[in-house]
Design a protein around this motif. Structure first.
Motif, PDB file in Angstrom:
ATOM      1  N   SER A   5       0.795  -1.211  -0.056  1.00  0.00           N
ATOM      2  CA  SER A   5      -0.229   0.107  -0.071  1.00  0.00           C
ATOM      3  C   SER A   5       1.031   1.388   0.046  1.00  0.00           C
ATOM      4  O   SER A   5       0.511   2.413  -0.304  1.00  0.00           O
ATOM      5  CB  SER A   5      -1.154   0.051   1.035  1.00  0.00           C
ATOM      6  OG  SER A   5      -0.186   0.059   2.301  1.00  0.00           O
ATOM      7  N   ALA A   6       2.153   1.100   0.499  1.00  0.00           N
ATOM      8  CA  ALA A   6       2.949   2.478   0.340  1.00  0.00           C
ATOM      9  C   ALA A   6       3.379   2.973  -1.276  1.00  0.00           C
ATOM     10  O   ALA A   6       3.607   3.918  -1.419  1.00  0.00           O
ATOM     11  CB  ALA A   6       4.264   2.198   1.267  1.00  0.00           C
ATOM     12  N   TYR A   7       3.038   1.936  -2.039  1.00  0.00           N
ATOM     13  CA  TYR A   7       3.507   2.441  -3.384  1.00  0.00           C
ATOM     14  C   TYR A   7       2.474   2.148  -4.545  1.00  0.00           C
ATOM     15  O   TYR A   7       2.597   2.345  -5.908  1.00  0.00           O
ATOM     16  CB  TYR A   7       4.795   1.842  -3.881  1.00  0.00           C
ATOM     17  CG  TYR A   7       5.065   0.465  -3.659  1.00  0.00           C
ATOM     18  CD1 TYR A   7       5.487  -0.119  -2.616  1.00  0.00           C
ATOM     19  CD2 TYR A   7       4.711  -0.423  -4.674  1.00  0.00           C
ATOM     20  CE1 TYR A   7       5.689  -1.327  -2.544  1.00  0.00           C
ATOM     21  CE2 TYR A   7       4.911  -1.850  -4.603  1.00  0.00           C
ATOM     22  CZ  TYR A   7       5.636  -2.205  -3.220  1.00  0.00           C
ATOM     23  OH  TYR A   7       5.853  -3.661  -3.402  1.00  0.00           O
ATOM     24  N   ALA A   8       1.433   1.147  -4.150  1.00  0.00           N
ATOM     25  CA  ALA A   8       0.573   0.708  -5.102  1.00  0.00           C
ATOM     26  C   ALA A   8      -0.838   0.398  -4.670  1.00  0.00           C
ATOM     27  O   ALA A   8      -0.826  -0.071  -3.372  1.00  0.00           O
ATOM     28  CB  ALA A   8       0.968  -0.496  -6.079  1.00  0.00           C
TER      29      ALA A   8
ATOM     30  N   GLY G  98       0.678   7.580  -9.847  1.00  0.00           N
ATOM     31  CA  GLY G  98       1.068   5.974 -10.039  1.00  0.00           C
ATOM     32  C   GLY G  98       2.071   5.908  -9.320  1.00  0.00           C
ATOM     33  O   GLY G  98       2.930   6.757  -8.930  1.00  0.00           O
ATOM     34  N   THR G  99       2.634   4.607  -8.962  1.00  0.00           N
ATOM     35  CA  THR G  99       3.853   4.144  -8.321  1.00  0.00           C
ATOM     36  C   THR G  99       4.984   4.959  -8.916  1.00  0.00           C
ATOM     37  O   THR G  99       5.795   5.145  -8.090  1.00  0.00           O
ATOM     38  CB  THR G  99       3.886   2.608  -8.420  1.00  0.00           C
ATOM     39  OG1 THR G  99       2.840   1.838  -8.114  1.00  0.00           O
ATOM     40  CG2 THR G  99       5.068   2.291  -7.624  1.00  0.00           C
ATOM     41  N   LEU G 102       6.249   8.274  -7.735  1.00  0.00           N
ATOM     42  CA  LEU G 102       6.591   8.393  -6.254  1.00  0.00           C
ATOM     43  C   LEU G 102       7.928   9.334  -5.997  1.00  0.00           C
ATOM     44  O   LEU G 102       7.788  10.065  -5.138  1.00  0.00           O
ATOM     45  CB  LEU G 102       6.869   7.017  -5.535  1.00  0.00           C
ATOM     46  CG  LEU G 102       5.546   6.521  -4.720  1.00  0.00           C
ATOM     47  CD1 LEU G 102       5.893   5.151  -4.096  1.00  0.00           C
ATOM     48  CD2 LEU G 102       5.124   7.382  -3.716  1.00  0.00           C
ATOM     49  N   VAL G 123      -1.207   7.662  -2.785  1.00  0.00           N
ATOM     50  CA  VAL G 123      -0.690   6.788  -3.651  1.00  0.00           C
ATOM     51  C   VAL G 123      -1.461   6.129  -4.791  1.00  0.00           C
ATOM     52  O   VAL G 123      -2.318   5.474  -4.112  1.00  0.00           O
ATOM     53  CB  VAL G 123       0.428   5.794  -3.145  1.00  0.00           C
ATOM     54  CG1 VAL G 123       1.401   5.190  -4.375  1.00  0.00           C
ATOM     55  CG2 VAL G 123       1.224   6.795  -2.150  1.00  0.00           C
ATOM     56  N   ASP G 124      -0.854   5.944  -5.952  1.00  0.00           N
ATOM     57  CA  ASP G 124      -1.584   5.233  -7.009  1.00  0.00           C
ATOM     58  C   ASP G 124      -3.227   5.339  -6.915  1.00  0.00           C
ATOM     59  O   ASP G 124      -4.054   4.662  -6.949  1.00  0.00           O
ATOM     60  CB  ASP G 124      -1.348   3.825  -6.669  1.00  0.00           C
ATOM     61  CG  ASP G 124      -1.502   2.792  -7.754  1.00  0.00           C
ATOM     62  OD1 ASP G 124      -1.561   3.244  -8.858  1.00  0.00           O
ATOM     63  OD2 ASP G 124      -1.327   1.580  -7.575  1.00  0.00           O
ATOM     64  N   ARG G 132     -10.801   5.076  -6.808  1.00  0.00           N
ATOM     65  CA  ARG G 132      -9.639   5.414  -5.928  1.00  0.00           C
ATOM     66  C   ARG G 132      -9.383   6.669  -5.528  1.00  0.00           C
ATOM     67  O   ARG G 132      -9.180   6.785  -4.376  1.00  0.00           O
ATOM     68  CB  ARG G 132      -8.479   4.821  -6.778  1.00  0.00           C
ATOM     69  CG  ARG G 132      -8.523   3.305  -6.660  1.00  0.00           C
ATOM     70  CD  ARG G 132      -7.272   2.613  -7.206  1.00  0.00           C
ATOM     71  NE  ARG G 132      -6.926   2.951  -8.574  1.00  0.00           N
ATOM     72  CZ  ARG G 132      -6.140   2.361  -9.548  1.00  0.00           C
ATOM     73  NH1 ARG G 132      -5.120   1.489  -9.017  1.00  0.00           N
ATOM     74  NH2 ARG G 132      -5.595   2.874 -10.614  1.00  0.00           N
TER      75      ARG G 132
END
Lengths: 232, 232, 232, 232, 232, 232, 232, 232
Positions: A5-8, G98-99, G102, G123-124, G132
């Motif tokens: 969850s930190a990046y996607a 998106g990732t 970041l 994020v994302d 989302r």
């Protein structure tokens, strides 16, 4: 264990609803991030997941988690589960203008197959030798959607569209040099194709081309009630 | 009476040495300046002078001084003396992809003729209908130089070059809209033509295309001693 | 053994009909693909084949199959069979504006020779020192076609075209930096050359420039009956 | 009565300190605003004021307030007070490549003169006919600064810079069509001039070119103590 | 032994006539070619020669032939003979907007010095802190020509030009990222500077900027008879 | 009577929720369509509606329906109801670099006022005369948000941002010519401003600039509990 | 010992006056130069200094001098002193589409925090799955400023701005390929966002985005007397 | 009487074979040429002919020959014979982001109908107000192909594609100003849409968008034997 969850924010449920594979765009992700996503994917074997634009490092990271994943290095594509779905709907034909366009063409081909279409590839049929296109007319006319992949002058999609009645998805490639401007020339050519029936996706976007062709050639959905061609 | 030295420096002697007509580019000149140049030209009936990109006002100014000048409004071209020189050298064929390309194509055609070449025009043979190009193959193969005029996707020159062995001079036109970018798309297509044998001139430059074709198709100069094709 | 149908469709028969060498564009092909094509080429020693834009790896792959192939590393070109055909037709002169333009100029020079023309090279004659161009006027005026290769400001082709009556094929190069924009500046300069008689090929396309010059300087074909320059 | 503070903030004091005329850029201003500025200018006859890019409406508005203002419609320039200052410093030569470049060249010429320089104009000396440039070499070599105004291929400044030792200020013009891209081609050519000694101002900026040349050719300021060329 | 005619045509005589050093642009030349040119240069110690855009390999090749050549690696410049000529004419000030602009600024500084000017460098005075520019006003106002080197927004030259009466040569650099587009943003800013008195050279062209400044600040030539500023 | 559903879908409820006026972009709409929208607006006098980019024809159409609408022709803006809301929140200062930037600056000014901010205008303070900017520092430092409107080199926002601590919204304008490229040069300059604290809106988008400044200077919302600056 | 005047002119006093950290842009500086600046910074522990766009080599150079400096390699950012200031003012929310976006998003996040704001990261949440974005609406509506970081189509900022009343700072990234043109596509999208309330900073400029958001969300300055929202 | 061979080569037979209407692109043709083509068309009432991009003058010329032709001035379209074919195949939905996009959207709508599809139009559903898109989800999900027409940021097609499983044909329009660059911004956004399932046609090409959608939604051809979706 697979807290990503930190990046996607994977949305496999949405994928299920929409009916197409989930795709993980690997460019710009670290191999570690891709591995984390692969681990999350592993929990959902009922959904096909494609990993696109995967370098060798990305591929290694995926296969460390999903050892049986399908991998086509030239197309920079992985798929898991590796089995190609059985084919439904109309036929997709992917045409590559030149040998150097093959990686993008294969990405389109494999995407269409993993979306459940019968898909075939025709190679090296640039407009500098028209007889080469013309020799494949029968196959082209059986397609429900044709993906034409071309760099340099990008002239092939317009020529193909003039010969068939199915829609043509044009994929410009960055093949070429100088005033090809990394695919810009081919892109503009395709947007200005004189023959109607050509739509264009991003430069080198074989995934997008194959996906759209698969959508076009999809079997009729039960909930949609199309008007029928009248008898005669 | 025709002192034009404040704004122009005609070089008819150079024209004589080089063997081609003098050309007066009218765009950006006032009708008065063009009239002054026409008066200077009148003193030199042994040299053919072309007035290119001439608006109706320019044309009126020229014909006030040179009443018998030839004028083709669609090509925005005037010529004086009006007589077309007798044809020498090889044949030039000018091909217009679409009806909207005709003004540029006619500028090329007339330029080639005033430079002393036999020149013919083929119209509306875009790549969206290949059989139209193919139906003119015999004529195209008799040409010593072919000028192909096309806007939009600009794909025709590459297709023609793949069918013949003579050089193709491609003239992109500003016909089209949107991502045609006033002829840029066609220009890039032509520069990236997959078939060798294509060279490109400026957008809408029918004069340049016809001039170059006439140079290519020029009869051999007595002072040049070409190598001969050996027997057999 | 040389089944290349999965990635290429050689058309040597077309090459024979059109009368010029086949060219294999190596960029974007794997060395393995190039080797496969070389093996197919080996079956047809009656046709000259050029391998263009060949890296050292490509060259090694070709020479593993065709050990006697001619190779010019600076031009990134190979030819097989290696013998240069005997010269026919008019003379081609290739002019390089600066030392850094040499690789492209040599590609043009060698292409013209392998297409059967007598071709010569003039080096380092940029417009910053006009006397250098002027010192080669005699040679330039003997040419049936002149290829001018220039980067940076790309001004040389227009200057040369103003001095001679033969057609000038301008090849912009990516030599330069900053606002040269990888050859775009030179390309635009050449397209806007004030002197008529200049046509342009793609940036760094020495092959295209040499090919076109060779076509222009080709000997008259027996089936074409040109108009003759009348006596006097 | 001349309260213009709602739309402009004239800084005639700064002009006095810097030693050059004030310039009012008329494009984008209403005739009423220009008239208001003219009225403010009228209070300061000790400062020369130039009105640049003035349409006929702008000019009428200025002359309603300053009836004796100098006006050159082709250069779209007005000056008040109308008297040209007596010439000081080195000579400025303005060169126009073609007749269509004259309006910009005249703007440069007049600006240099109103800044207090002796300035002369040379017309129609494009690189397509080198002998025309060469015939003015004596004059060019007497200049302390040369302004070269050219559209289309913009090749002239580089050629001139290679022939003289004074600095060349290049002014690209929007003369041309197609791939001239409203002066962009000429601009890029000039930025990439192979000969050192060329600097460039904005497209069609005759005012800037003339201004800079006048600064370069300015007489030595008493407060600056230049190093002297040693005897011999 | 130093036969370089296959790839270069040094024109040291022209250099002597024009009065400025010869410059060898190393980019695009092989170290071997540069070494050959260095050997030719060695025969002419009366002419200063600059080697610009020299990589470490180029520098090594030059110093193998001319061991005492001056070399500034950050400016990528070599000079031979190494002695800086004694200073003549007016003062040149080179201003670098930021630390990252230093390599280009040093190229300008050294070029001006090798052309015989007294030249000084001011560092890190971007417009984000106006007081830093203003603190150097005294020095700037003593200059006969100012070179302003700036990347990113390229705003500094216009600000400097508004503060002084000497001409400003603006050198855009490729410092920056994203929408700096490798120096294009700075270039456009400089071409559109609101203050008159700014002319622009190519992106990263410190050599051109320093050369032009040196020409502007050159001592009066004996053969030119400038108009004198009248007494008072 | 005001059925506009065939061409528009007004969302005044959303406007109410978000707390800002509704805006009707008139460009590209027919006067009839604008009139229809005005009639729908008339039903909702509790919401301020702005009509932006309104030609004279658009304005006439609006005022036929809403005779008391406020109209500023130079800003091409109408507002209804015409009363400016009472000012809340921080102060907005709008700075116009030149007189020609006034229409865009006024659009920003009026937008900020109709969004409920106290807003003031400063005119003609381009970077060519720094003292003009500096003379307004006191006012600039009282602003909660500053809108800087500039064409040509677009250098002013970066200079202002370096002088104050409030955010700067930069609005590039299409004022200028040649390499200003209709505002592109100013846009790039602003995106590359060396001083942090600059964000950019679309070229000529005074509405967007004023809107954003008003949002920044909005009074604290009761539902948001900001951290307080600690005492001292 | 820390004499950096040859290449930099730190202005920590200005930083103190303006109230924000000093930032050292490392790209284009040598590690040695960065180390020198770090040594100068060490003398001023009362000012926070950020080192942006720091490669591993830059980071090593900084930490050799300032061993306790905070370092986030993915954001290429260092800060010294390392302690984050206590949060003041409104909340900043940073949204990464998106990732792959970041790294830029983290640069924005950390910058906002080191400028003294409470800042959070989402994020994302690309527009391909609207739910989302919508799932974060509560958080977004609590922000005083929102930074939206997005590459490819760059559509997210406009969508977010339509949902909230706080200003949106859009940061385009170079994530994507082909017609993303290194972030140009996202940049243009954001400049043309249909919803008002979006301003844009340079491509990949997370620092600028975070800085601006922190300025917007700054606590009221005591010297500024904002108008108060009236009761009700 | 209808000899149009000098400027056009109608290919109605090809139209019959391919099964779609012939289209006459009017832009760039004289009204006289269009009238001539209309007269030729009149001989073939079994083929539907569309006249696209027809000005009022073109329309008048067509209707002088074909008085009963259908004419939609806002879409600049005429059709003859005027009767819309009975609908077959799947449903096409055309979505216009804003009111200003309506002319292009109507061109798409009418083209789809004249190609034999049931087609519906949804208006003014830009991404600035997501609930407007969401309120049409039911209709969108019933479509076999969706055409999304949008200018400015062009973000709508990607949002729609994320919500449905049918293919989306995106038509960028030239609606917008400044950095919209006549539709370029929208075009790039669409090419980079994050959601798969979007293909793009030329800017303002409503005809192309409608044509492609009609092809996609065509009823299955008897000669094509699609794979069937298995039961369940």
């Amino acid at each position: 264990m697979t807290d990503i969850s930190a990046y996607a924010d994977l949305d496999l449920d949405r994928t299920r609803r929409r009916g197409y594979p989930e795709a993980v765009y690997c460019a710009g992700k670290t191999p570690g991030q891709v591995a984390g996503i692969a681990a999350a994917v592993r929990e959902h074997p009922d959904v096909v997941t494609l990993f696109t634009r995967a370098t060798a490092e990305h591929a290694e990271a995926v296969r460390a988690v999903l050892p049986d994943a399908f991998h086509d290095p030239s197309a920079a594509l992985l798929a898991w589960p590796p089995a190609v779905p059985s084919a439904q709907g109309g036929r997709v034909v992917v045409v590559a203008a030149g040998t150097s366009d093959l990686p993008v063409a294969r990405e389109a081909l494999l995407t269409a197959r993993y979306l459940g279409r019968r898909a075939e590839l025709v190679v090296d049929v640039g407009v500098a030798g028209l007889h080469r296109v013309l020799s494949h007319l029968d196959l082209l006319r059986q397609a429900r959607a044709v993906v034409v992949v071309a760099g340099m002058d990008g002239a092939l999609p317009g020529v193909v569209a003039g010969l068939i009645s199915a829609p043509v998805i044009a994929v410009p490639t960055s093949v070429g040099y100088g005033a090809a401007f990394e695919g810009l020339a081919a892109l503009l050519t395709m947007l200005n194709a004189c023959a109607p029936g050509v739509a264009v996706v991003n430069i080198d976007n074989g995934y997008g081309g194959g996906h759209l062709a698969a959508q076009i050639a999809a079997p009729p959905r039960p909930d949609a009630t199309p008007h029928q061609r009248p008898p005669g």
